[in-house]
Scaffold this motif. Structure first.
Motif, PDB file in Angstrom:
ATOM      1  N   UNK A   1       0.845  -1.189   0.000  1.00 41.75           N
ATOM      2  CA  UNK A   1       0.000   0.000   0.000  1.00 41.75           C
ATOM      3  C   UNK A   1       0.882   1.240   0.000  1.00 41.75           C
ATOM      4  N   UNK A   2       0.575   2.164  -0.884  1.00 42.80           N
ATOM      5  CA  UNK A   2       1.304   3.434  -0.936  1.00 42.80           C
ATOM      6  C   UNK A   2       1.030   4.218   0.338  1.00 42.80           C
ATOM      7  N   UNK A   3       2.093   4.591   1.063  1.00 46.31           N
ATOM      8  CA  UNK A   3       1.931   5.311   2.318  1.00 46.31           C
ATOM      9  C   UNK A   3       1.687   6.797   2.108  1.00 46.31           C
ATOM     10  N   UNK A   4       1.904   7.276   0.886  1.00 44.85           N
ATOM     11  CA  UNK A   4       1.801   8.703   0.623  1.00 44.85           C
ATOM     12  C   UNK A   4       3.082   9.464   0.936  1.00 44.85           C
ATOM     13  N   UNK A   5       4.070   8.768   1.479  1.00 50.37           N
ATOM     14  CA  UNK A   5       5.341   9.399   1.838  1.00 50.37           C
ATOM     15  C   UNK A   5       6.268   9.466   0.638  1.00 50.37           C
ATOM     16  N   UNK A   6       6.856  10.616   0.416  1.00 52.73           N
ATOM     17  CA  UNK A   6       7.896  10.797  -0.587  1.00 52.73           C
ATOM     18  C   UNK A   6       9.150  11.308   0.097  1.00 52.73           C
ATOM     19  N   UNK A   7      10.292  10.734  -0.266  1.00 52.01           N
ATOM     20  CA  UNK A   7      11.542  11.099   0.380  1.00 52.01           C
ATOM     21  C   UNK A   7      12.687  10.866  -0.590  1.00 52.01           C
ATOM     22  N   UNK A   8      13.911  10.935  -0.096  1.00 54.04           N
ATOM     23  CA  UNK A   8      15.088  10.585  -0.892  1.00 54.04           C
ATOM     24  C   UNK A   8      15.894   9.543  -0.130  1.00 54.04           C
ATOM     25  N   UNK A   9      16.817   8.895  -0.831  1.00 58.11           N
ATOM     26  CA  UNK A   9      17.665   7.869  -0.218  1.00 58.11           C
ATOM     27  C   UNK A   9      19.120   8.301  -0.355  1.00 58.11           C
ATOM     28  N   UNK A  10      19.647   9.035   0.605  1.00 58.86           N
ATOM     29  CA  UNK A  10      20.973   9.650   0.464  1.00 58.86           C
ATOM     30  C   UNK A  10      22.118   8.653   0.358  1.00 58.86           C
ATOM     31  N   UNK A  11      21.905   7.384   0.731  1.00 59.27           N
ATOM     32  CA  UNK A  11      22.992   6.403   0.692  1.00 59.27           C
ATOM     33  C   UNK A  11      23.121   5.697  -0.654  1.00 59.27           C
ATOM     34  N   UNK A  12      22.230   5.973  -1.591  1.00 56.33           N
ATOM     35  CA  UNK A  12      22.291   5.300  -2.886  1.00 56.33           C
ATOM     36  C   UNK A  12      23.505   5.763  -3.691  1.00 56.33           C
ATOM     37  N   UNK A  13      24.053   4.838  -4.488  1.00 55.78           N
ATOM     38  CA  UNK A  13      25.180   5.182  -5.348  1.00 55.78           C
ATOM     39  C   UNK A  13      24.734   6.064  -6.513  1.00 55.78           C
ATOM     40  N   UNK A  14      23.505   5.858  -6.970  1.00 57.78           N
ATOM     41  CA  UNK A  14      22.931   6.648  -8.056  1.00 57.78           C
ATOM     42  C   UNK A  14      21.528   7.069  -7.661  1.00 57.78           C
ATOM     43  N   UNK A  15      21.214   8.335  -7.884  1.00 56.34           N
ATOM     44  CA  UNK A  15      19.861   8.790  -7.612  1.00 56.34           C
ATOM     45  C   UNK A  15      19.598   9.189  -6.180  1.00 56.34           C
ATOM     46  N   UNK A  16      20.645   9.538  -5.433  1.00 58.72           N
ATOM     47  CA  UNK A  16      20.448   9.907  -4.033  1.00 58.72           C
ATOM     48  C   UNK A  16      19.611  11.173  -3.870  1.00 58.72           C
ATOM     49  N   UNK A  17      19.504  11.964  -4.938  1.00 57.92           N
ATOM     50  CA  UNK A  17      18.717  13.192  -4.874  1.00 57.92           C
ATOM     51  C   UNK A  17      17.359  13.042  -5.564  1.00 57.92           C
ATOM     52  N   UNK A  18      17.060  11.841  -6.058  1.00 57.97           N
ATOM     53  CA  UNK A  18      15.790  11.613  -6.740  1.00 57.97           C
ATOM     54  C   UNK A  18      14.713  11.192  -5.736  1.00 57.97           C
ATOM     55  N   UNK A  19      13.501  11.598  -6.011  1.00 56.30           N
ATOM     56  CA  UNK A  19      12.395  11.314  -5.097  1.00 56.30           C
ATOM     57  C   UNK A  19      11.933   9.863  -5.223  1.00 56.30           C
ATOM     58  N   UNK A  20      11.697   9.248  -4.067  1.00 54.22           N
ATOM     59  CA  UNK A  20      11.126   7.906  -4.035  1.00 54.22           C
ATOM     60  C   UNK A  20       9.806   7.941  -3.267  1.00 54.22           C
ATOM     61  N   UNK A  21       8.922   7.033  -3.621  1.00 54.30           N
ATOM     62  CA  UNK A  21       7.682   6.824  -2.877  1.00 54.30           C
ATOM     63  C   UNK A  21       7.841   5.576  -2.023  1.00 54.30           C
TER      64      UNK A  21
END
Length: 231
Positions: free
Chosen positions: A148-168
Motif C-alpha cells: 500500500x502506498x503510504x503517501x510518503x515521498x523522500x530521498x535515499x541519500x545512501x544510494x550510489x545513483x539517484x540519491x537526490x531523486x524522489x522515491x515513494x
C-alpha cells in the motif's frame, strides 16, 4: 509455495561463477540507475559485488528455470541497513530483473516468493519498499503484491545513483490467515495456549490457542467483552 522456487524461477545464493552472467545484465545502463546503482563496468566488478554485497545472506539470485541463468536479484534489508527507519521485526525489500525479462511478470512472481519467506520463515511483521517516482513499473509490482502506498515521498541519500531523486514509500503488513484483516499493531495478534503471540491470526479469530468457531458460546461472549474493553 516451495521454499526456493516458483513456477518459472529458482532462488539461490549468488556464486562467484555467476560473475559473467551478472555483468551481462548489470552492465545495461537501463537497469542499475532504476534501482539506485551504477552499471557494472567489468566482470571483475560484478565478481566483487557477489563477494561483498550479495554474500550477506539476505540476497538471492533470480534464476530462470528454462535457461538455468541468473537474470536478476531479490532480497531484503533488515534494521540498520535500510534507507527507511525500521523496527527489529521489519524489513525493506528490493529487486531487479534484466531488461530482456521486463513486462513478463518475473518481478511480481519473485516478490511474492520473497514475501512468503519474510513473513513465514523470517517472521517479519511489516515489509517496506520504495521506488523512484520516475520508475512507476516498480511501484506497480509492489501494488500487485499487496503493498500500500503510504503517501510518503523522500530521498535515499545512501544510494550510489539517484540519491537526490524522489522515491515513494510503500508498506505491506501481515494479514490474518483466517479473515484477512491487516495486522498493523501488536495488540491485534492472536495468542497461543501458552500466551505467546501467534503471527498468523488476529485475536478475533484465534485466542488462547483456539479458533473462534471452536470456542463454546459462553467463552465466546467473554472474549467479545474482553476485546470490547480493550478497544
Amino acid at each position: 509455495m516451495n521454499e526456493m522456487q516458483t513456477e518459472r524461477l529458482l532462488f539461490r545464493p549468488w556464486q562467484e561463477t555467476d560473475a559473467e552472467a551478472l555483468y551481462k545484465y548489470a552492465s545495461d545502463p537501463e537497469v542499475g540507475p532504476r534501482a539506485g546503482w551504477e552499471p557494472h563496468k567489468s566482470v571483475d566488478e560484478s565478481l566483487e559485488t557477489i563477494r561483498t554485497l550479495f554474500s550477506c545472506g539476505t540476497m538471492w539470485a533470480i534464476v530462470l528455470k528454462a535457461t538455468d541463468e541468473p537474470i536478476g536479484c531479490i532480497g531484503y534489508l533488515p534494521k540498520g541497513q535500510s534507507n527507511i527507519p525500521l523496527d527489529d521485526d521489519e524489513a525493506e525489500v528490493g529487486y531487479w530483473v534484466a531488461r530482456p525479462y521486463w513486462n513478463q511478470g518475473i518481478c511480481t512472481e519473485a516478490l511474492w516468493w520473497l514475501i512468503d519467506i519474510c513473513f513465514n520463515q523470517r517472521n517479519f511483521r511489516t515489509l517496506w519498499g520504495d521506488y523512484f517516482v520516475d520508475n512507476p513499473a516498480s511501484g506497480r509490482v509492489m501494488q500487485k503484491c499487496g503493498f500500500v502506498d503510504t503517501g510518503t515521498q523522500t530521498t535515499c541519500p545512501d544510494l550510489m545513483v539517484g540519491s537526490d531523486r524522489t522515491v515513494r514509500v510503500a508498506r505491506l503488513n501481515r494479514i490474518c490467515q483466517s479473515c484477512g484483516m491487516p495486522l498493523t499493531a501488536d495488540d491485534q495478534y492472536g495468542t497461543h495456549a501458552d500466551g505467546t503471540v501467534c503471527l498468523d491470526y488476529c485475536k478475533y479469530c484465534y485466542h488462547d490457542g483456539k479458533f473462534v468457531d471452536q470456542v463454546p458460546m459462553e467463552e465466546y461472549i467473554d472474549m467479545c467483552a474482553q476485546f470490547g474493553a480493550q478497544a
